[in-house]
Design an enzyme around this catalytic site. Structure first.
Site, PDB file in Angstrom:
ATOM      1  N   GLU A  28       0.758  -1.310   0.103  1.00  0.00           N
ATOM      2  CA  GLU A  28       0.059  -0.094  -0.120  1.00  0.00           C
ATOM      3  C   GLU A  28       0.902   1.379  -0.051  1.00  0.00           C
ATOM      4  O   GLU A  28       1.870   1.333   0.831  1.00  0.00           O
ATOM      5  CB  GLU A  28      -0.823   0.130   1.280  1.00  0.00           C
ATOM      6  CG  GLU A  28      -1.583   1.380   1.601  1.00  0.00           C
ATOM      7  CD  GLU A  28      -2.401   1.720   0.592  1.00  0.00           C
ATOM      8  OE1 GLU A  28      -2.388   3.004   0.322  1.00  0.00           O
ATOM      9  OE2 GLU A  28      -3.223   0.990  -0.320  1.00  0.00           O
ATOM     10  N   ARG A 101     -17.214   4.205   6.086  1.00  0.00           N
ATOM     11  CA  ARG A 101     -16.207   3.793   5.407  1.00  0.00           C
ATOM     12  C   ARG A 101     -14.812   3.445   6.200  1.00  0.00           C
ATOM     13  O   ARG A 101     -14.477   2.318   5.647  1.00  0.00           O
ATOM     14  CB  ARG A 101     -15.588   4.811   4.118  1.00  0.00           C
ATOM     15  CG  ARG A 101     -14.739   4.117   3.232  1.00  0.00           C
ATOM     16  CD  ARG A 101     -14.316   5.001   2.201  1.00  0.00           C
ATOM     17  NE  ARG A 101     -15.671   5.215   1.178  1.00  0.00           N
ATOM     18  CZ  ARG A 101     -15.655   4.399  -0.034  1.00  0.00           C
ATOM     19  NH1 ARG A 101     -14.985   3.703  -0.476  1.00  0.00           N
ATOM     20  NH2 ARG A 101     -16.731   4.752  -0.759  1.00  0.00           N
ATOM     21  N   TYR A 207     -28.136   9.492   4.956  1.00  0.00           N
ATOM     22  CA  TYR A 207     -28.421   8.388   5.795  1.00  0.00           C
ATOM     23  C   TYR A 207     -27.370   8.380   6.904  1.00  0.00           C
ATOM     24  O   TYR A 207     -26.356   9.025   6.928  1.00  0.00           O
ATOM     25  CB  TYR A 207     -28.294   7.115   4.965  1.00  0.00           C
ATOM     26  CG  TYR A 207     -27.054   6.744   4.303  1.00  0.00           C
ATOM     27  CD1 TYR A 207     -25.714   6.252   5.027  1.00  0.00           C
ATOM     28  CD2 TYR A 207     -26.707   7.030   2.971  1.00  0.00           C
ATOM     29  CE1 TYR A 207     -24.611   5.963   4.108  1.00  0.00           C
ATOM     30  CE2 TYR A 207     -25.654   6.906   2.259  1.00  0.00           C
ATOM     31  CZ  TYR A 207     -24.683   6.280   2.989  1.00  0.00           C
ATOM     32  OH  TYR A 207     -23.258   5.759   2.460  1.00  0.00           O
ATOM     33  N   ASP A 287     -11.736  -0.810  -8.908  1.00  0.00           N
ATOM     34  CA  ASP A 287     -11.641   0.519  -9.741  1.00  0.00           C
ATOM     35  C   ASP A 287     -10.716   0.368 -10.760  1.00  0.00           C
ATOM     36  O   ASP A 287     -10.538   0.817 -11.756  1.00  0.00           O
ATOM     37  CB  ASP A 287     -11.380   1.567  -8.930  1.00  0.00           C
ATOM     38  CG  ASP A 287     -12.792   2.186  -8.152  1.00  0.00           C
ATOM     39  OD1 ASP A 287     -13.871   1.378  -8.686  1.00  0.00           O
ATOM     40  OD2 ASP A 287     -12.785   3.021  -7.272  1.00  0.00           O
TER      41      ASP A 287
END
Length: 381
Positions: A28, A101, A207, A287
């Site tokens: 990463e 998230r 939400y 993605d």
């Protein structure tokens, strides 16, 4: 086995591959795991995959389960459509969840193991031969792996080097997002529901996440051009308020409650579908392979589908290259379909006349059968 990218796709793929008996290492580029605050929706197709990876208890205790999804006329506030989600588990075999998230990312890191991640590893080059893949990083270090899975996002370094050197194209859509303390909002915002106000060229969704402590807001507008594509571009609530001037009182109250340092905006970019996701011992995921606009909420969900199917393919195949062929064959048609439907979803949702959405409901996820897909059971041969 190397995974490039430690986001939702890379981590889910790592978990799936470990459950299949492999020991992948995630590389990463960021120095540490972190996520700018935002909410995320996980539809039943993705939830079935995560539950198959052992994350059912985590989701049940961490996520919210909306009972309704509402579409309201942006200016008048009239209810246009309501989708009842109370029978989602019975109908599709899993819940529809919404959560922070960052909470999802933390749960995936815990399940995969932070010690299996190399941080600060920005990929600079990738080469392969008959024996495997050689990875070179910006700090001068090198690694070899038998297979590399590129889960490095919209601006994938691996995609640019091996598959498609073209730049992403601005879609004409701009997203705005904020997390708002629930106590500053109307009571309706704290209900277990997704509330979407729609109008010509724009819409605004709210939400709750983290129980009822925070409310996630996402607004989508249009623009003729965009200079930067970023998850970290701060914006002022007054800019958003100007774009939604004259809208229903609920919309105005939501925007007025956004803390001055909590609003972000980013341009939404698209890429053309790829004819293949595999080059030798390297494959794209999420993605990096099929970025899509958020109008059907399938970006993260389709990435999770990829990851779960990838793990199953490696478990079933006799060797790595067979596994990658199975993966591509099982996923490319489904993901290309989701990409196409999501990318035209904004034009359908942001119709010139919101009443058209009421009188002629658009092809949503239910009508298209998207939620019925199960990445843990779909055929892979």
């Amino acid at each position: 086995m190397a995974i490039i990218g430690g986001g939702i796709g890379g981590l889910t793929a790592g978990i799936a591959l470990r459950r299949a008996g492999f020991e992948p290492v995630i590389h990463e580029r960021a120095a540490a795991f972190g996520e700018v605050g935002a909410g995320i929706s996980l539809s039943p197709n993705a939830v079935k995959g995560l539950e198959a990876l052992g994350l059912a208890d985590f989701l049940a205790r961490t996520a919210n389960e909306p009972l309704d999804q509402f579409l309201f006329h942006g200016e008048t506030g009239e209810e246009l459509l309501r989708y009842d989600r109370r029978t989602t588990r019975e109908t599709y075999g899993a819940a529809y969840y919404q959560l922070h998230r960052a909470d999802l990312l933390a749960g995936l890191v815990e399940a995969f193991g932070a010690g299996r991640c190399v941080m600060g590893a920005a990929l600079a080059r990738i080469e392969q031969d008959g024996a495997g893949v050689r990875l070179g990083f910006a700090d001068g270090s090198e690694e070899r792996a038998d297979v590399a899975i590129a889960a490095d996002g919209l601006r994938s370094t691996v995609r640019e080097m091996l598959f498609d050197p073209s730049e992403p194209r601005f879609s004409g859509h701009v997203a705005w997002r904020a997390l708002i303390p629930a106590e500053t909002l109307p009571e309706r915002a704290r209900l277990p529901a997704s509330i979407n106000h729609v109008g010509p060229g724009r819409n605004l969704v709210t939400y709750p996440v983290r129980g009822c402590g925070l409310v996630n807001m996402v607004a989508l507008t249009r623009s003729d051009d965009w200079v930067e594509e970023s998850w970290n571009a701060r914006a002022m609530p007054g800019e958003l308020a100007a774009l939604f001037e004259g809208w229903a009182g609920y919309v105005g109250a939501v925007i007025a409650a956004i803390p001055q340092d909590a609003l972000y905006r980013w341009g939404l970019f698209v890429r053309e579908p790829l004819p293949t996701w595999v080059r030798g011992r390297v494959a794209l995921l999420g993605d990096a392979a099929h970025p899509m606009l958020p109008f059907m909420g399938q970006g993260a969900s389709s990435t999770i589908e990829d990851a779960v199917v990838l793990g199953r393919c490696f478990e079933a195949a006799a060797h790595a290259q067979e596994a990658l062929r199975l993966y591509e064959s099982a996923r490319i048609e489904r993901a290309s379909f989701l990409q196409a439907e999501s990318n035209c979803g904004g034009d359908r949702l942001q119709a010139l006349d919101p009443y058209a959405l009421r009188d002629n409901p658009p092809q949503n996820e239910d009508a298209l059968g998207i939620f019925r897909y199960d990445p843990a059971r779909v055929g892979i041969t």
